[in-house]
Design a protein around this motif. Structure first.
Motif, PDB file in Angstrom:
ATOM      1  N   ILE A  94      50.135  34.903 -13.868  1.00 19.89           N
ATOM      2  CA  ILE A  94      49.408  36.065 -14.395  1.00 19.89           C
ATOM      3  C   ILE A  94      48.826  35.819 -15.783  1.00 19.89           C
ATOM      4  O   ILE A  94      48.093  36.668 -16.290  1.00 19.89           O
ATOM      5  CB  ILE A  94      50.307  37.315 -14.427  1.00 19.89           C
ATOM      6  N   ASP A  95      49.144  34.679 -16.398  1.00 20.61           N
ATOM      7  CA  ASP A  95      48.601  34.344 -17.711  1.00 20.61           C
ATOM      8  C   ASP A  95      47.476  33.335 -17.502  1.00 20.61           C
ATOM      9  O   ASP A  95      47.708  32.226 -17.004  1.00 20.61           O
ATOM     10  CB  ASP A  95      49.684  33.777 -18.613  1.00 20.61           C
ATOM     11  N   VAL A  96      46.272  33.717 -17.885  1.00 21.60           N
ATOM     12  CA  VAL A  96      45.088  32.949 -17.515  1.00 21.60           C
ATOM     13  C   VAL A  96      44.305  32.562 -18.763  1.00 21.60           C
ATOM     14  O   VAL A  96      44.232  33.324 -19.732  1.00 21.60           O
ATOM     15  CB  VAL A  96      44.195  33.768 -16.556  1.00 21.60           C
ATOM     16  N   THR A  97      43.723  31.362 -18.738  1.00 18.98           N
ATOM     17  CA  THR A  97      42.868  30.879 -19.810  1.00 18.98           C
ATOM     18  C   THR A  97      41.489  30.582 -19.229  1.00 18.98           C
ATOM     19  O   THR A  97      41.359  29.756 -18.324  1.00 18.98           O
ATOM     20  CB  THR A  97      43.433  29.607 -20.458  1.00 18.98           C
ATOM     21  N   LEU A  98      40.469  31.258 -19.749  1.00 15.41           N
ATOM     22  CA  LEU A  98      39.091  31.061 -19.309  1.00 15.41           C
ATOM     23  C   LEU A  98      38.248  30.520 -20.458  1.00 15.41           C
ATOM     24  O   LEU A  98      38.555  30.772 -21.632  1.00 15.41           O
ATOM     25  CB  LEU A  98      38.482  32.390 -18.824  1.00 15.41           C
ATOM     26  N   THR A  99      37.207  29.797 -20.146  1.00  9.89           N
ATOM     27  CA  THR A  99      36.314  29.265 -21.171  1.00  9.89           C
ATOM     28  C   THR A  99      34.863  29.440 -20.752  1.00  9.89           C
ATOM     29  O   THR A  99      34.534  29.386 -19.562  1.00  9.89           O
ATOM     30  CB  THR A  99      36.580  27.767 -21.428  1.00  9.89           C
ATOM     31  N   THR A 100      33.998  29.639 -21.741  1.00 10.04           N
ATOM     32  CA  THR A 100      32.570  29.678 -21.466  1.00 10.04           C
ATOM     33  C   THR A 100      32.045  28.254 -21.335  1.00 10.04           C
ATOM     34  O   THR A 100      32.714  27.288 -21.710  1.00 10.04           O
ATOM     35  CB  THR A 100      31.818  30.407 -22.591  1.00 10.04           C
ATOM     36  N   ARG A 101      30.834  28.131 -20.823  1.00  6.69           N
ATOM     37  CA  ARG A 101      30.329  26.815 -20.462  1.00  6.69           C
ATOM     38  C   ARG A 101      30.245  25.858 -21.647  1.00  6.69           C
ATOM     39  O   ARG A 101      30.462  24.674 -21.510  1.00  6.69           O
ATOM     40  CB  ARG A 101      28.945  26.956 -19.803  1.00  6.69           C
ATOM     41  N   GLY A 102      29.937  26.366 -22.827  1.00  3.74           N
ATOM     42  CA  GLY A 102      29.755  25.487 -23.972  1.00  3.74           C
ATOM     43  C   GLY A 102      31.011  24.803 -24.472  1.00  3.74           C
ATOM     44  O   GLY A 102      30.938  23.862 -25.257  1.00  3.74           O
ATOM     45  N   ILE A 103      32.182  25.289 -24.031  1.00  4.53           N
ATOM     46  CA  ILE A 103      33.426  24.732 -24.560  1.00  4.53           C
ATOM     47  C   ILE A 103      34.345  24.211 -23.468  1.00  4.53           C
ATOM     48  O   ILE A 103      35.389  23.615 -23.746  1.00  4.53           O
ATOM     49  CB  ILE A 103      34.170  25.791 -25.407  1.00  4.53           C
TER      50      ILE A 103
END
Length: 312
Positions: A94-103
């Protein structure tokens, strides 16, 4: 939180709110991603299930997140091989890490740690690699290659290479520029830490690892698993108790010492913490003065009443 050209958004969404309210909170988070004109890391306890981050099945909340992830072209950093939340017999992701395309390609070594966190949530760590040219002569241990930087540096020498020796030298220079030490820096122990706390943490971690192994082995009897759960709870309680006792005791010592020596241990702890602060903000003199006035407002001098002297 904003750090130079990177923004980190930490979030939490309660599992107990109605579904429509949950979706609105997700929408608000995605609006923030759109509004911030920076590369972004979104990390938090989102209480949603999806195979994108390791859950066996998706629920409605996870599908709502998946729609946003696809529309915003976000990447999920979770490896999905280890649950992030463990309580008694249940383990979830349930703990999630998302990133945008630039990083996305700059986030390395995303891991769910196995050490005791004194919480049902496990500690998650990762490293963000910045494009900085640096020498590798001082590096020790594990390192990573930033392939984008490697290609950029190598292209500088591309039209100047006439033989294999120059090719070798160009590759070495590109490697030196693109290699980054990703070994986490060793942290100094807090002032209240002692040997007993360290041993208690080791016992707690050992009990937790034994419990995790027993849950994965089907041959282990249920009664034995329950015994291990009880052992882990006791070890964690012992660990937490020792920490709280030491914090309280050492804090009282610091307060007493400050009355005797303002430049003693308390002063050293504060100045050491301030010395390591690297603020990302570039404030003007006017902004600095405004902050000082807000934090330290001016007051009129206090005039205390005089009393007759009754001393004999």
């Amino acid at each position: 939180m904003e750090l130079e050209d990177i923004a980190i958004l930490a979030c939490y969404i309660s599992p107990n709110i109605p579904l429509e309210q949950y979706k609105r909170e997700v929408d608000d988070i995605m609006d923030a991603v759109t509004e911030v004109d920076k590369k972004m890391v979104i990390a938090g306890d989102i209480n949603a299930a999806s195979p994108l981050w390791g859950s066996p099945r998706a629920n409605v909340k996870g599908e709502h997140w998946a729609d946003w992830i696809a529309s915003k072209n976000l990447s999920v950093q979770n490896k999905g091989d280890m649950p992030t939340f463990v309580r008694r017999g249940s383990a979830t992701f349930i703990d999630v890490t998302l990133t945008t395309r630039g990083i996305t390609n700059k986030v390395k070594n995303w891991e769910v740690q196995t050490e005791e966190s004194l919480s049902h949530h496990r500690i998650i760590t990762f490293v963000i690699i910045q494009n900085k040219i640096m020498s590798t002569s001082h590096l020790r241990g594990k390192a990573e290659i930033d392939h984008e930087t490697f290609q950029q540096v190598l292209s500088i020498f591309e039209n100047k290479i006439t033989n294999h020796t120059e090719m070798t030298q160009a590759i070495k220079r590109a490697q030196s520029a693109a290699t980054f030490n990703v070994r986490p820096q060793r942290r100094d122990q807090p002032y209240w830490w002692n040997e007993d706390i360290g041993k208690a943490r080791s016992r707690c971690n050992a009990a937790r690892r034994a419990l995790s192994r027993s849950r994965r082995i089907s041959q282990v009897a249920e009664a034995r698993v329950l015994d291990m759960e009880r052992e882990h709870r006791e070890r964690r309680k012992e660990y937490k108790k020792l920490m709280n006792e030491s914090k309280r005791s050492e804090w009282n010592k610091l307060c007493e010492e400050i009355d005797q020596d303002i430049f003693g241990q308390g002063y050293k702890i504060v100045t050491r913490a301030i010395r390591h602060i690297n603020t990302p903000y570039n404030l003007t003199q006017t902004e600095k003065e405004k902050i000082v006035r807000e934090l330290f407002p001016e007051h009129e001098d206090t005039v205390f009443p005089s009393y007759p002297d009754y001393r004999i």
